[in-house]
Scaffold this motif. Structure first.
Motif, PDB file in Angstrom:
ATOM      1  N   PHE A 213      13.501  10.629  75.869  1.00 41.41           N
ATOM      2  CA  PHE A 213      14.497   9.773  75.207  1.00 41.41           C
ATOM      3  C   PHE A 213      15.900  10.075  75.739  1.00 41.41           C
ATOM      4  CE2 PHE A 213      11.662   9.715  71.165  1.00 41.41           C
ATOM      5  CZ  PHE A 213      10.959   8.614  71.622  1.00 41.41           C
ATOM      6  N   ALA A 214      16.237  11.358  75.852  1.00 35.30           N
ATOM      7  CA  ALA A 214      17.571  11.763  76.317  1.00 35.30           C
ATOM      8  C   ALA A 214      17.813  11.300  77.757  1.00 35.30           C
ATOM      9  CB  ALA A 214      17.740  13.275  76.206  1.00 35.30           C
ATOM     10  N   GLU A 215      16.808  11.462  78.606  1.00 34.75           N
ATOM     11  CA  GLU A 215      16.948  11.041  80.009  1.00 34.75           C
ATOM     12  C   GLU A 215      17.127   9.531  80.109  1.00 34.75           C
ATOM     13  OE1 GLU A 215      13.748  12.602  82.334  1.00 34.75           O
ATOM     14  OE2 GLU A 215      14.411  14.685  82.093  1.00 34.75           O
ATOM     15  N   LEU A 216      16.384   8.775  79.290  1.00 36.05           N
ATOM     16  CA  LEU A 216      16.469   7.313  79.339  1.00 36.05           C
ATOM     17  C   LEU A 216      17.793   6.799  78.775  1.00 36.05           C
ATOM     18  CD1 LEU A 216      12.811   6.443  78.261  1.00 36.05           C
ATOM     19  CD2 LEU A 216      13.822   6.054  80.504  1.00 36.05           C
ATOM     20  N   VAL A 217      18.280   7.415  77.705  1.00 33.10           N
ATOM     21  CA  VAL A 217      19.568   7.022  77.123  1.00 33.10           C
ATOM     22  C   VAL A 217      20.681   7.209  78.146  1.00 33.10           C
ATOM     23  CG1 VAL A 217      21.345   7.805  75.493  1.00 33.10           C
ATOM     24  CG2 VAL A 217      19.050   7.293  74.661  1.00 33.10           C
ATOM     25  N   ASN A 218      20.656   8.338  78.842  1.00 31.89           N
ATOM     26  CA  ASN A 218      21.693   8.618  79.826  1.00 31.89           C
ATOM     27  C   ASN A 218      21.535   7.756  81.073  1.00 31.89           C
ATOM     28  OD1 ASN A 218      23.594  11.124  79.172  1.00 31.89           O
ATOM     29  ND2 ASN A 218      21.640  11.404  78.140  1.00 31.89           N
ATOM     30  N   SER A 219      20.304   7.464  81.445  1.00 34.12           N
ATOM     31  CA  SER A 219      20.045   6.595  82.593  1.00 34.12           C
ATOM     32  C   SER A 219      20.603   5.198  82.347  1.00 34.12           C
ATOM     33  CB  SER A 219      18.546   6.528  82.868  1.00 34.12           C
ATOM     34  OG  SER A 219      18.263   5.675  83.938  1.00 34.12           O
ATOM     35  N   ALA A 220      20.494   4.727  81.098  1.00 35.58           N
ATOM     36  CA  ALA A 220      21.017   3.397  80.746  1.00 35.58           C
ATOM     37  C   ALA A 220      22.531   3.323  80.914  1.00 35.58           C
ATOM     38  CB  ALA A 220      20.637   3.057  79.303  1.00 35.58           C
ATOM     39  N   LYS A 221      23.189   4.474  80.862  1.00 34.50           N
ATOM     40  CA  LYS A 221      24.654   4.538  81.039  1.00 34.50           C
ATOM     41  C   LYS A 221      25.023   4.957  82.462  1.00 34.50           C
ATOM     42  CE  LYS A 221      25.169   7.516  77.616  1.00 34.50           C
ATOM     43  NZ  LYS A 221      25.845   8.385  76.639  1.00 34.50           N
ATOM     44  N   ASN A 222      23.994   4.957  83.354  1.00 33.13           N
ATOM     45  CA  ASN A 222      24.184   5.422  84.736  1.00 33.13           C
ATOM     46  C   ASN A 222      24.685   6.858  84.790  1.00 33.13           C
ATOM     47  OD1 ASN A 222      23.329   3.056  86.116  1.00 33.13           O
ATOM     48  ND2 ASN A 222      25.276   2.082  85.546  1.00 33.13           N
ATOM     49  N   GLU A 223      24.233   7.646  83.820  1.00 32.18           N
ATOM     50  CA  GLU A 223      24.561   9.070  83.797  1.00 32.18           C
ATOM     51  C   GLU A 223      23.257   9.853  83.907  1.00 32.18           C
ATOM     52  OE1 GLU A 223      26.739   9.874  80.222  1.00 32.18           O
ATOM     53  OE2 GLU A 223      28.342   8.460  80.711  1.00 32.18           O
ATOM     54  N   ASP A 238      23.103   4.989  67.779  1.00 27.88           N
ATOM     55  CA  ASP A 238      22.930   3.574  68.135  1.00 27.88           C
ATOM     56  C   ASP A 238      22.294   3.430  69.513  1.00 27.88           C
ATOM     57  OD1 ASP A 238      24.016   2.808  65.733  1.00 27.88           O
ATOM     58  OD2 ASP A 238      26.049   2.538  66.523  1.00 27.88           O
ATOM     59  N   GLU A 239      22.680   4.320  70.441  1.00 26.80           N
ATOM     60  CA  GLU A 239      22.086   4.275  71.777  1.00 26.80           C
ATOM     61  C   GLU A 239      20.599   4.600  71.733  1.00 26.80           C
ATOM     62  OE1 GLU A 239      26.077   5.615  74.327  1.00 26.80           O
ATOM     63  OE2 GLU A 239      24.395   7.013  74.086  1.00 26.80           O
ATOM     64  N   TYR A 240      20.238   5.592  70.900  1.00 29.36           N
ATOM     65  CA  TYR A 240      18.821   5.926  70.769  1.00 29.36           C
ATOM     66  C   TYR A 240      18.039   4.746  70.189  1.00 29.36           C
ATOM     67  CZ  TYR A 240      14.446   7.032  68.729  1.00 29.36           C
ATOM     68  OH  TYR A 240      13.126   6.934  68.400  1.00 29.36           O
ATOM     69  N   ILE A 241      18.553   4.126  69.120  1.00 30.30           N
ATOM     70  CA  ILE A 241      17.846   3.013  68.469  1.00 30.30           C
ATOM     71  C   ILE A 241      17.651   1.858  69.454  1.00 30.30           C
ATOM     72  CG2 ILE A 241      17.998   1.233  66.682  1.00 30.30           C
ATOM     73  CD1 ILE A 241      17.157   3.975  65.603  1.00 30.30           C
ATOM     74  N   ALA A 242      18.692   1.539  70.221  1.00 31.05           N
ATOM     75  CA  ALA A 242      18.584   0.457  71.213  1.00 31.05           C
ATOM     76  C   ALA A 242      17.497   0.779  72.241  1.00 31.05           C
ATOM     77  CB  ALA A 242      19.930   0.240  71.894  1.00 31.05           C
ATOM     78  N   LEU A 243      17.477   2.034  72.694  1.00 33.42           N
ATOM     79  CA  LEU A 243      16.458   2.450  73.659  1.00 33.42           C
ATOM     80  C   LEU A 243      15.062   2.352  73.061  1.00 33.42           C
ATOM     81  CD1 LEU A 243      15.388   3.932  76.247  1.00 33.42           C
ATOM     82  CD2 LEU A 243      15.635   6.033  74.914  1.00 33.42           C
ATOM     83  N   SER A 244      14.889   2.852  71.837  1.00 34.88           N
ATOM     84  CA  SER A 244      13.556   2.878  71.219  1.00 34.88           C
ATOM     85  C   SER A 244      13.001   1.467  71.039  1.00 34.88           C
ATOM     86  CB  SER A 244      13.603   3.615  69.877  1.00 34.88           C
ATOM     87  OG  SER A 244      14.378   2.907  68.933  1.00 34.88           O
ATOM     88  N   ILE A 245      13.857   0.531  70.671  1.00 36.13           N
ATOM     89  CA  ILE A 245      13.425  -0.869  70.501  1.00 36.13           C
ATOM     90  C   ILE A 245      12.991  -1.442  71.853  1.00 36.13           C
ATOM     91  CG2 ILE A 245      14.227  -3.203  69.925  1.00 36.13           C
ATOM     92  CD1 ILE A 245      16.004  -1.819  67.752  1.00 36.13           C
TER      93      ILE A 245
END
Length: 304
Positions: A213-223, A238-245
């Motif tokens: 989850f942490a890797e994907l959240v940061n990847s979505a922000k190009n980090e 909010d970033e986690y919830i958006a990713l999980s959905i």
């Protein structure tokens, strides 16, 4: 002293080698292998022959590494897949004979206690919190604060179990989702009762899916986040919830193409997101943290 810790998970076998003294440790070597011991028939309480063989071969390789490091003490533990399998003790016996490794089968309560010790070591517990460790075979919940463990329990609702029983569509259908959530609701009744009384403020996810989850959240922000280099991480909720959905609504192929998901977790991450979101919503928790320290580090802490 050089200590080796082996964690035989339902999906992954882990080996950690550390140099320890009375108060501290330094990790010298760390690896994991997607053995998939719970493949195929975990709900039938069977380790299938192919998984049995993969497990033996992996542990033979671990033994070679342990010998090469001249390790003085080895602590190997097995969790849900082995403890619930009718041939789990046969597997332990075969490992002893073929890889010369003694395995201790942990009870769910022992597993939860060691997860707590690992998470505590990470410094992630800052207030009244609920720790959740999503394994392939079981999920452990630990209610705790900065001083003590308050309550703990292991439930047989791991991602591999739920996937094999309920996940029959791509992307996951509403029917499959509802079946998973109804099963979780039924299984976790006593967790929700105790949490209603204590009202934990933060959910701490122990390694595994939460690292993804942490890797994907940061990847979505190009980090990029190096989970191997951190002990804990605070999610933007909010970033986690958006990713999980996004994960829950995605197809298998869409998840394969997401940078940050290892092949083993491509489908199980959907189940992990469903469980996490259900617990967050049911307990009205809106703070989520990752502890990269888990069962392995709890076992290591016990060796100090």
């Amino acid at each position: 002293m050089l200590v080796a810790v082996i964690d035989l998970g339902t999906n992954t076998f882990h080996l950690l080698i550390a140099e320890t003294n009375a108060q501290d440790f330094k990790v010298l070597y760390k690896t994991n292998v997607p053995v998939k011991l719970g493949e195929g028939r975990i709900n039938d309480h069977i380790i299938i022959p192919a998984a049995f063989e993969r497990g033996i071969n992996c542990l033979k390789n671990f033994k070679e590494t342990i010998v090469s490091f001249q390790v003085e003490k080895v602590k190997a533990t097995a969790t849900s897949a082995v403890r619930s399998a009718d041939n789990g003790k046969d597997f332990v016996k075969a490992v002893k004979e073929l890889a010369e490794i003694d395995i201790e089968i942990l009870s769910g309560e022992e597993e939860a206690a060691l997860i707590y010790e690992g998470v505590k070591l990470s410094g992630a517990i800052e207030e009244l919190s609920l720790i959740m460790d999503i394994g392939g075979g079981s999920v452990e919940f630990i209610l705790c604060d900065t001083e003590k463990l308050i309550w703990k329990k292991s439930y047989n609702i791991g991602a591999a179990r739920l996937m094999q029983r309920f996940f029959n569509s791509d992307p996951i259908s509403d029917q499959d989702k509802n079946n998973i959530l109804a099963h979780i609701q039924e299984e976790l009744t006593d967790l929700f009762t105790i949490c209603k009384y204590h009202q934990p403020k933060t959910l701490i996810g122990s390694a595994g899916a939460f690292e993804t989850f942490a890797e994907l959240v940061n990847s979505a922000k190009n980090e990029k986040i190096d989970v191997a280099a951190i002990k804990s991480y605070a999610f933007n909720f909010d970033e986690y919830i958006a990713l999980s959905i996004k994960l829950i609504n995605s197809t298998h192929q869409q998840r394969v193409e997401m940078p940050g998901i290892i092949p083993l977790r491509v489908d199980m991450i959907v189940v992990a997101a469903l469980i996490t979101n259900f617990v967050l919503g049911r307990l009205k928790i809106n703070q989520l943290r990752l502890s990269t320290y888990d069962l392995k580090m709890g076992i290591l802490a016990h060796q100090l």
